[in-house]
Scaffold this motif. Sequence first.
Motif, PDB file in Angstrom:
ATOM      1  N   ARG A  36       2.931   7.651  -8.960  1.00  0.00           N
ATOM      2  CA  ARG A  36       1.835   6.813  -9.468  1.00  0.00           C
ATOM      3  C   ARG A  36       2.323   5.948 -10.638  1.00  0.00           C
ATOM      4  NH1 ARG A  36      -1.366  10.433  -9.264  1.00  0.00           N
ATOM      5  NH2 ARG A  36      -1.273  11.238 -11.379  1.00  0.00           N
ATOM      6  N   TYR A  42      -3.476   3.691  -2.510  1.00  0.00           N
ATOM      7  CA  TYR A  42      -3.415   2.703  -3.585  1.00  0.00           C
ATOM      8  C   TYR A  42      -2.992   1.371  -2.990  1.00  0.00           C
ATOM      9  CZ  TYR A  42      -3.816   6.444  -6.979  1.00  0.00           C
ATOM     10  OH  TYR A  42      -4.283   7.507  -7.717  1.00  0.00           O
ATOM     11  N   LYS A  64      -7.137   2.095  -6.644  1.00  0.00           N
ATOM     12  CA  LYS A  64      -7.221   3.284  -5.790  1.00  0.00           C
ATOM     13  C   LYS A  64      -8.406   3.060  -4.868  1.00  0.00           C
ATOM     14  CE  LYS A  64      -8.179   8.204  -5.991  1.00  0.00           C
ATOM     15  NZ  LYS A  64      -8.494   9.328  -6.874  1.00  0.00           N
ATOM     16  N   SER A  65      -8.150   3.077  -3.586  1.00  0.00           N
ATOM     17  CA  SER A  65      -9.201   2.865  -2.610  1.00  0.00           C
ATOM     18  C   SER A  65     -10.099   4.097  -2.548  1.00  0.00           C
ATOM     19  CB  SER A  65      -8.594   2.601  -1.228  1.00  0.00           C
ATOM     20  OG  SER A  65      -9.606   2.513  -0.256  1.00  0.00           O
ATOM     21  N   GLU A  66     -11.367   3.872  -2.602  1.00  0.00           N
ATOM     22  CA  GLU A  66     -12.321   4.978  -2.535  1.00  0.00           C
ATOM     23  C   GLU A  66     -12.599   5.410  -1.097  1.00  0.00           C
ATOM     24  OE1 GLU A  66     -13.408   6.651  -5.183  1.00  0.00           O
ATOM     25  OE2 GLU A  66     -12.200   5.312  -6.425  1.00  0.00           O
ATOM     26  N   GLU A  89       0.850  -1.183   0.000  1.00  0.00           N
ATOM     27  CA  GLU A  89       0.000   0.000   0.000  1.00  0.00           C
ATOM     28  C   GLU A  89       0.888   1.236   0.000  1.00  0.00           C
ATOM     29  OE1 GLU A  89      -2.667  -0.158   3.319  1.00  0.00           O
ATOM     30  OE2 GLU A  89      -3.805  -1.813   2.455  1.00  0.00           O
ATOM     31  N   ASP A 119      -4.123   9.889  -1.600  1.00  0.00           N
ATOM     32  CA  ASP A 119      -5.020   8.797  -1.977  1.00  0.00           C
ATOM     33  C   ASP A 119      -4.324   7.462  -1.746  1.00  0.00           C
ATOM     34  OD1 ASP A 119      -6.987  10.624  -2.899  1.00  0.00           O
ATOM     35  OD2 ASP A 119      -5.926  10.804  -4.815  1.00  0.00           O
ATOM     36  N   GLU A 136       2.372   1.895 -10.865  1.00  0.00           N
ATOM     37  CA  GLU A 136       1.648   1.271 -11.979  1.00  0.00           C
ATOM     38  C   GLU A 136       2.573   0.355 -12.784  1.00  0.00           C
ATOM     39  OE1 GLU A 136      -1.680   4.790 -12.765  1.00  0.00           O
ATOM     40  OE2 GLU A 136       0.143   4.747 -13.987  1.00  0.00           O
ATOM     41  N   PRO A 141      -2.486  13.548  -5.644  1.00  0.00           N
ATOM     42  CA  PRO A 141      -2.907  13.632  -7.048  1.00  0.00           C
ATOM     43  C   PRO A 141      -1.870  14.255  -7.982  1.00  0.00           C
ATOM     44  CG  PRO A 141      -4.716  14.251  -5.618  1.00  0.00           C
ATOM     45  CD  PRO A 141      -3.496  14.098  -4.738  1.00  0.00           C
ATOM     46  N   THR A 164       0.273   5.796  -0.165  1.00  0.00           N
ATOM     47  CA  THR A 164      -0.574   6.946  -0.435  1.00  0.00           C
ATOM     48  C   THR A 164       0.181   7.847  -1.398  1.00  0.00           C
ATOM     49  OG1 THR A 164       0.229   8.149   1.517  1.00  0.00           O
ATOM     50  CG2 THR A 164      -1.817   6.852   1.764  1.00  0.00           C
ATOM     51  N   GLY A 205      -7.274   6.674   2.732  1.00  0.00           N
ATOM     52  CA  GLY A 205      -6.366   7.745   2.370  1.00  0.00           C
ATOM     53  C   GLY A 205      -6.416   8.832   3.428  1.00  0.00           C
TER      54      GLY A 205
END
Length: 178
Positions: free
Chosen positions: A123, A161, A139-141, A112, A159, A127, A117, A114, A144
Amino acid sequence: MKQMISSLLRYRTPSKRDGAKLWKLVKDSGKLDVNSPYFYITMSHWFSNSCMIVEDINNDRIIGAIVGFRQPEHRNRLFIWQITVHEDYRGQGIALKLLDELASQSGTEYVEATISPSNAASRRLFEKWSAMIKADMIKSESEGFGIELFPEQAHEQEDLYIIGPLKNIESKKERNDR
């Protein structure tokens, strides 16, 4: 000046003696939030099994690192707090190898992190790594750290991830046994 990867890079877990060098690497990155030197010493000592450094033996210096920890409620999850590679060594796959080395040694099922943006580079790194190891990255909704949690709201939201399950990473022992 960009250094070329030599065969003399060593990946290992840190010790408390590495804490000050780790702090300097993070400070010199110019990209990461710098914690106190004490933080890096304690992480290198008490959380060394969830951290990883890479050193250039030719130059006798730490050139990359991951600072992470296992979550007490989820021992199979490794949270990556920070990851960096010295600017002279970037673009050569060292961060990907750091992730491989740490994840393969730690018995981790999920990684995990964070990511704010605006941090497209971080990121992209995660990825690329998740694609390499054929693991999902979501991405966890619901998790975060929102901007409202930071003092004076002076930090972007972070956020969460989640990468995993990790099935395609061989442990260092498995690689050596072949």
